[in-house]
Design an enzyme around this catalytic site. Sequence first.
Site, PDB file in Angstrom:
ATOM      1  N   ASP A 350       6.740  14.021 -12.185  1.00 22.45           N
ATOM      2  CA  ASP A 350       7.561  14.065 -10.978  1.00 22.45           C
ATOM      3  C   ASP A 350       6.610  14.262  -9.992  1.00 22.45           C
ATOM      4  OD1 ASP A 350      10.173  14.445  -9.799  1.00 22.45           O
ATOM      5  OD2 ASP A 350       9.193  16.555  -9.412  1.00 22.45           O
ATOM      6  N   GLU A 386       5.562   9.010 -10.903  1.00 26.90           N
ATOM      7  CA  GLU A 386       6.526   8.588  -9.845  1.00 26.90           C
ATOM      8  C   GLU A 386       5.626   8.919  -8.761  1.00 26.90           C
ATOM      9  OE1 GLU A 386      10.574  10.265  -8.152  1.00 26.90           O
ATOM     10  OE2 GLU A 386       8.958  11.933  -8.691  1.00 26.90           O
TER      11      GLU A 386
END
Length: 704
Positions: A350, A386
């Site tokens: 993330d 990401e």
Amino acid sequence: MSFPLHKNLKEGSPVERGATYDGAGVNFAVFSANASAVDVCLFSPDGKTETDRIRLPEYTDQVFHGWIPDLHPGQLYGLRVHGPYEPDAGHRFNANKLLLDPYARSHFGSLQWDPALFGYQLGHPDLDLSFDERDSAAFIPKCIISAPSDRNNKPLRTAWTDTVLYETHVKGFTKNHPDLPEELRGTYAGLAQKPVLEYIKKLGVTSIELLPVQSFVNDQYLVDKNLSNYWGYNTIGFFSPDTRYAADHADPTSEFRHMVNACHDAGLEVIMDVVYNHTAEGNELGPTLSFKGIDNASYYRLMPDNRRYYINDTGTGNTFNLTNLRAIQFVADSLRYWAEEMGVDGFRFDLGTILAREHEGFDPEAGFLRVCRQDPTLAQLKLIAEPWDIGPGGYQVGNFPPSWAEWNDQFRDTVRDFWRGDALAAALAPRLLGSPDLFNHSGRRAWASVNFITAHDGFTLKDCVTYNDKHNDANGEGGNDGSDDNRSSNYGVEGPTDNEEIVAVRWRQCRNMLATLFLSQGTPMLLAGDEFGRTQNGNNNAYCQDNDISWLDWNISSEGHALRDFSEKLMKIRKRFPILRRNRFLTEGYNEELDVKELTWVSANGQEMQQEEWQAAQCFGLILDGRAQPSGIKQRGADATLLLILNSWHDVVEFMLPDYQEKGWTLLIDTNQPDYEEKEQEVTLKDHKYIVTGRSVLLFYLEK
């Protein structure tokens, strides 16, 4: 409260962090560059009574350590760390606060919000410069001493070119599953059940990507609204599987490990979505739960001109300091634990840009990325970034080093725009080829582009064709949360409708986007439930909805069953034809020896696209000639030639199929005929025009 000096305490070892059981006792080792002392606090089996407090006797290489005899797996414990409380200097030590060991393998109990959790006095005019003396032990989970594992669960190592990712949520996927007993729904054990894994395997995916399962905290503002942090992007225990997803709350670690084993037995990889960019402790006004009280100045990035405040490149209040060697070591240790002892096959990071942001900005040679590339365990796993955050220079799609894959939001945005009529062929073309404009450098491969239409964050696929606007009323934020840039269309009516024409267009557009996803180069990622038209009723930010808005509804409509069948068909075709999943980037170069071009763009007249046509084309084709395959490939179907046609125009187009020396084309896919079954015969003749329906995708092939 006073505790006697513990007998037979030994200095122990600083090498292995956390609590390590050796059969006769437990070695504790806690890193802190700025603390003055560390106490290990033991608790009764119910976690309510502190029974012993032992100061670690040695300090080596900035690690406090000691060996305590006669402790065994199952013992509950926490830490109290002594040191200066000087927020302006970045130090927030407060020994009144019981702290979670960052290396704890499992937690007992759950966090209960209370003012005692904060290192300062809530409501004090000096805010976090004040000091709170209340004991927080009653309100924080306890760590559990764990037995060593066998470390015999090996990753599957499915080739990237064969990989199809399936993003889902442990609880949401099985909570309403009709074939599971009630007590297993929404759990690791439930996900490991045969009906669940058979469904996923039959669909054609290879790798299950789980939203965060490391122990996380429900934000206080959500608890106050009777909501929860459903997605789990608020981690506090980076070695501990979250207990709320365990059918057996006494042993979530074994249950998680069993789930991974069951997935591997079914031939499915497990990818973990991990959140090493921040922790649940928030900014200077957040609670003191672990890192903040152990060594705030080492674990977090602080403002250089005023170390009272945190750099907030995450939007969550704090940023984990991966410029610090010990913080890098902590993350690498955590990743190796999940791979070696829990058996997971890879990780999706993330806000991955933060992992590679040095003091001067993003750096593909950052310390953490170097560690991953040279580590013998991590280098063999699937590592997915990401590649963005909200910090300076935060958008870094295509800039991670070789061996990494990245979520490609440009694929998502372009495909959505193309099918709603807001993008032309020129924009879509590179996305169909694995986005070489972004990834074809430094020896990277086409699989580095993780292509997706939807993910957990945003509309589902069905909602992309049902709503123009977000409908997030249930979140209680007055519609101010969630993105307004949805690149969606309702095709005339906002929300569900009985208009048969609109309904037909919506389902065809779902098929079009799925076909574009699975017939493109790169690594496809499917959001769980999109294969049968799952809806969140227009909520594009369901992070706090632990209910039927987020849970998959397995009462699938007839149209949903048809879409699922179509999705399975697409994945079978992708597997059947290796040219749809090449390792290297395809090129437009001419192979004189074979007299073929690997790829050719064609217009509706059947001829090669001219430069001026790119600026207006909404209907075009792509020929992939499998005869131009790399030497050594002997896979069945590898030499097939495919013709992909995409028409985003709302009207029909007469498409002249290219002439291939009297050979005819066989139809595989027509999204206007989703139940079409391939026949072993040519469906077109030389010079025959095929009527391409408005808003449709077609795939033909030639066997050479």
